[in-house]
Design an enzyme around this catalytic site. Structure first.
Site, PDB file in Angstrom:
ATOM      1  N   SER A  89       0.851  -1.199   0.000  1.00 54.57           N
ATOM      2  CA  SER A  89       0.000   0.000   0.000  1.00 54.57           C
ATOM      3  C   SER A  89       0.881   1.240   0.000  1.00 54.57           C
ATOM      4  O   SER A  89       2.025   1.196   0.444  1.00 54.57           O
ATOM      5  CB  SER A  89      -0.877   0.004   1.258  1.00 54.57           C
ATOM      6  OG  SER A  89      -1.483   1.279   1.399  1.00 54.57           O
ATOM      7  N   SER A  90       0.324   2.361  -0.473  1.00 49.98           N
ATOM      8  CA  SER A  90       1.113   3.603  -0.504  1.00 49.98           C
ATOM      9  C   SER A  90       1.324   4.146   0.909  1.00 49.98           C
ATOM     10  O   SER A  90       2.149   5.028   1.114  1.00 49.98           O
ATOM     11  CB  SER A  90       0.386   4.664  -1.340  1.00 49.98           C
ATOM     12  OG  SER A  90      -0.899   4.914  -0.784  1.00 49.98           O
ATOM     13  N   CYS A  91       0.635   3.588   1.906  1.00 52.11           N
ATOM     14  CA  CYS A  91       0.802   4.117   3.272  1.00 52.11           C
ATOM     15  C   CYS A  91       2.086   3.617   3.929  1.00 52.11           C
ATOM     16  O   CYS A  91       2.397   3.959   5.065  1.00 52.11           O
ATOM     17  CB  CYS A  91      -0.397   3.758   4.147  1.00 52.11           C
ATOM     18  SG  CYS A  91      -0.438   2.032   4.592  1.00 52.11           S
ATOM     19  N   TYR A 118      -0.763  -1.077  10.191  1.00 53.41           N
ATOM     20  CA  TYR A 118      -0.975  -1.676   8.862  1.00 53.41           C
ATOM     21  C   TYR A 118       0.274  -1.501   8.000  1.00 53.41           C
ATOM     22  O   TYR A 118       0.731  -2.445   7.347  1.00 53.41           O
ATOM     23  CB  TYR A 118      -2.168  -0.994   8.205  1.00 53.41           C
ATOM     24  CG  TYR A 118      -2.506  -1.462   6.809  1.00 53.41           C
ATOM     25  CD1 TYR A 118      -2.297  -0.628   5.712  1.00 53.41           C
ATOM     26  CD2 TYR A 118      -3.052  -2.717   6.585  1.00 53.41           C
ATOM     27  CE1 TYR A 118      -2.626  -1.035   4.431  1.00 53.41           C
ATOM     28  CE2 TYR A 118      -3.389  -3.133   5.299  1.00 53.41           C
ATOM     29  CZ  TYR A 118      -3.172  -2.275   4.230  1.00 53.41           C
ATOM     30  OH  TYR A 118      -3.502  -2.680   2.959  1.00 53.41           O
ATOM     31  N   LYS A 122       2.722  -4.357   6.276  1.00 54.87           N
ATOM     32  CA  LYS A 122       3.013  -4.427   4.844  1.00 54.87           C
ATOM     33  C   LYS A 122       4.520  -4.325   4.583  1.00 54.87           C
ATOM     34  O   LYS A 122       5.042  -4.994   3.686  1.00 54.87           O
ATOM     35  CB  LYS A 122       2.262  -3.314   4.096  1.00 54.87           C
ATOM     36  CG  LYS A 122       0.758  -3.547   3.993  1.00 54.87           C
ATOM     37  CD  LYS A 122       0.461  -4.818   3.197  1.00 54.87           C
ATOM     38  CE  LYS A 122      -1.030  -5.052   2.999  1.00 54.87           C
ATOM     39  NZ  LYS A 122      -1.300  -6.295   2.230  1.00 54.87           N
ATOM     40  N   HIS A 161     -13.023   3.202   2.674  1.00 51.49           N
ATOM     41  CA  HIS A 161     -12.149   4.299   2.262  1.00 51.49           C
ATOM     42  C   HIS A 161     -13.029   5.456   1.800  1.00 51.49           C
ATOM     43  O   HIS A 161     -14.247   5.318   1.675  1.00 51.49           O
ATOM     44  CB  HIS A 161     -11.229   3.835   1.124  1.00 51.49           C
ATOM     45  CG  HIS A 161     -10.227   2.817   1.559  1.00 51.49           C
ATOM     46  ND1 HIS A 161     -10.452   1.469   1.449  1.00 51.49           N
ATOM     47  CD2 HIS A 161      -9.019   2.938   2.153  1.00 51.49           C
ATOM     48  CE1 HIS A 161      -9.406   0.813   1.925  1.00 51.49           C
ATOM     49  NE2 HIS A 161      -8.516   1.684   2.360  1.00 51.49           N
TER      50      HIS A 161
HETATM   51  O1  GFB Z   1      -9.607   6.887   2.295  1.00 55.95           O
HETATM   52  P1  GFB Z   1      -9.330   7.192   3.715  1.00 55.95           P
HETATM   53  O2  GFB Z   1     -10.210   6.569   4.756  1.00 55.95           O
HETATM   54  O3  GFB Z   1      -7.853   6.715   4.060  1.00 55.95           O
HETATM   55  O4  GFB Z   1      -9.356   8.793   3.983  1.00 55.95           O
HETATM   56  P2  GFB Z   1      -6.404   7.336   3.877  1.00 55.95           P
HETATM   57  C1  GFB Z   1      -8.815   9.667   3.041  1.00 55.95           C
HETATM   58  C2  GFB Z   1      -9.168  11.098   3.470  1.00 55.95           C
HETATM   59  O5  GFB Z   1     -10.591  11.289   3.256  1.00 55.95           O
HETATM   60  C3  GFB Z   1      -8.920  11.377   4.964  1.00 55.95           C
HETATM   61  C4  GFB Z   1     -11.149  11.898   4.401  1.00 55.95           C
HETATM   62  O6  GFB Z   1      -8.394  12.685   5.073  1.00 55.95           O
HETATM   63  C5  GFB Z   1     -10.333  11.312   5.547  1.00 55.95           C
HETATM   64  O7  GFB Z   1     -10.484  12.113   6.710  1.00 55.95           O
HETATM   65  N1  GFB Z   1     -12.601  11.612   4.504  1.00 55.95           N
HETATM   66  C6  GFB Z   1     -13.581  12.551   4.456  1.00 55.95           C
HETATM   67  C7  GFB Z   1     -13.177  10.406   4.672  1.00 55.95           C
HETATM   68  N2  GFB Z   1     -14.799  11.987   4.623  1.00 55.95           N
HETATM   69  C8  GFB Z   1     -14.573  10.632   4.754  1.00 55.95           C
HETATM   70  C9  GFB Z   1     -15.446   9.523   4.954  1.00 55.95           C
HETATM   71  O8  GFB Z   1     -16.682   9.660   5.037  1.00 55.95           O
HETATM   72  N3  GFB Z   1     -14.868   8.294   5.028  1.00 55.95           N
HETATM   73  C10 GFB Z   1     -13.508   8.116   4.928  1.00 55.95           C
HETATM   74  N4  GFB Z   1     -13.014   6.864   4.999  1.00 55.95           N
HETATM   75  N5  GFB Z   1     -12.621   9.161   4.762  1.00 55.95           N
HETATM   76  C11 GFB Z   1      -5.790   4.811   4.179  1.00 55.95           C
HETATM   77  C12 GFB Z   1      -5.036   3.972   5.195  1.00 55.95           C
HETATM   78  O9  GFB Z   1      -5.529   6.174   4.506  1.00 55.95           O
HETATM   79  O10 GFB Z   1      -5.319   4.609   2.853  1.00 55.95           O
HETATM   80  C13 GFB Z   1      -5.081   2.515   4.797  1.00 55.95           C
HETATM   81  O11 GFB Z   1      -5.598   4.168   6.476  1.00 55.95           O
HETATM   82  C14 GFB Z   1      -4.681   2.323   3.362  1.00 55.95           C
HETATM   83  O12 GFB Z   1      -4.215   1.786   5.629  1.00 55.95           O
HETATM   84  C15 GFB Z   1      -5.474   3.236   2.450  1.00 55.95           C
HETATM   85  O13 GFB Z   1      -3.318   2.583   3.208  1.00 55.95           O
HETATM   86  C16 GFB Z   1      -5.015   3.094   1.012  1.00 55.95           C
HETATM   87  O14 GFB Z   1      -6.090   7.483   2.438  1.00 55.95           O
HETATM   88  O15 GFB Z   1      -6.204   8.521   4.760  1.00 55.95           O
END
Ligand code: GFB
Length: 292
Positions: A89-91, A118, A122, A161
């Site tokens: 993952s890119s994280c 996580y 990875k 996500h």
């Molecule tokens: O996609 P996301 O949950 O994961 O959140 P990450 C991306 C951005 O979207 C964050 C915002 O800044 C969230 O605060 N966001 C806004 C929301 N509204 C929402 C919502 O309703 N739901 C969600 N989920 N986000 C993940 C890692 O990070 O990326 C994983 O935690 C993995 O481990 C994944 O690597 C690819 O992109 O921040």
């Protein structure tokens, strides 16, 4: 992966559902590999989720992922698999890595706290593949995708996500006639998105054309703020209300754009644009999940 492999004419596909084979059970995984003797393994199984899920279940994210990937990588070696592709993952890159992030930026700085367990899991998987290649001469390649979206995604609002969450939130609000939708954070972080069909295409491409131990980034090469993404999904869904930003929720990494010059030099390009990809994903969602 299954859609792509079937499209390419592969018929001898061996899969197991979670209820058929618990990948956290070492003996069962070992027996599965002994019985089935797969030649090529796409290791896509993982415990995954968005920022809130990672922040809420850190123990499950580190335990499940380290255990299941270790079982599969070790059993692939023991049963003489020809080649294995490990999905990271890119994280895995540092929170403040130079942007766009190159493969050599790995382990050059501290990780984003919301998904560090996580990411550590990875990174352990990457190091395991590289160690088995070095000691046992295996061909285990590690690929690092950016944030993904597409059909069959997880649309649960607690664990998903951002992109599927936006599709569901705007669709539900439109159907229910709500006049606002609440999103997380400030909307200012930037994210890169790749359609899962592009990822599957890249994985088959790399399985055929790449044998190195160094990791390979897979992305779309461009990013967007969460605010701009929200406006795009809102317009595609046709929601007319307002967006409220819940600043008590975390933003996570400020930016995590992948440098994809390595995979482009190998001859691969993404094909599905973000707006088009969101449109077809929303159509799929309405046809398969969303209340109409
Ligand atoms: O996609 P996301 O949950 O994961 O959140 P990450 C991306 C951005 O979207 C964050 C915002 O800044 C969230 O605060 N966001 C806004 C929301 N509204 C929402 C919502 O309703 N739901 C969600 N989920 N986000 C993940 C890692 O990070 O990326 C994983 O935690 C993995 O481990 C994944 O690597 C690819 O992109 O921040």
């Amino acid at each position: 992966m299954m859609r792509k492999l079937r499209l390419e004419g592969y018929s001898n596909l061996v899969v197991r559902t979670r209820s058929e084979l618990d990948l956290t059970r070492q003996i069962e995984v070992g027996n599965f590999f002994k019985d089935e003797k797969p030649e090529y393994v796409f290791l896509a199984a993982a415990k995954v989720g968005g920022i809130h899920a990672n922040n809420t279940y850190p123990a499950e994210f580190i335990y499940d992922n380290i255990i299941l990937q270790s079982n599969i990588i070790h059993s692939a070696y023991k049963s003489g698999v020809t080649k294995l592709l490990f999905l990271g993952s890119s994280c895995i890159y540092p929170k403040f890595a130079p942007q766009p992030m190159k493969e050599e930026h790995l382990l050059t700085g501290t990780l984003e706290p919301t998904n560090e367990p996580y990411a550590i899991a990875k990174i352990a998987g990457i190091k395991m593949c590289q160690s088995y290649n070095r000691q046992y001469g295996t061909k285990f390649i590690s690929v690092m995708p950016t944030n993904l979206y597409g059909f069959n995604d997880n649309f649960d609002l607690e664990t998903s996500h951002v992109l599927p969450a936006l599709i569901r939130k705007f669709h539900d609000a439109k159907i229910s006639g709500h006049d606002s939708v609440t999103l997380w954070g400030t909307g200012s972080p930037r994210r890169e998105f790749l359609h899962v069909d592009d990822l599957a295409d890249a994985c088959v491409f790399l399985m055929r054309n790449y044998e190195g131990s160094e990791i390979v980034n897979i992305g779309s090469g461009e990013d967007i703020t969460i605010k701009e993404l929200a406006e795009l999904v809102k317009q595609i869904v046709g929601f007319k209300g307002e967006i409220i930003w819940d600043k008590t929720k975390p933003d996570g990494a400020p930016r995590k754009l992948l440098d994809i010059s390595k995979i482009k030099a190998l001859g691969w390009q993404p094909k599905i644009g973000l707006s088009e990809g969101i449109k077809t994903t929303y159509e799929w969602y309405v046809g398969n999940i969303g209340r109409s």
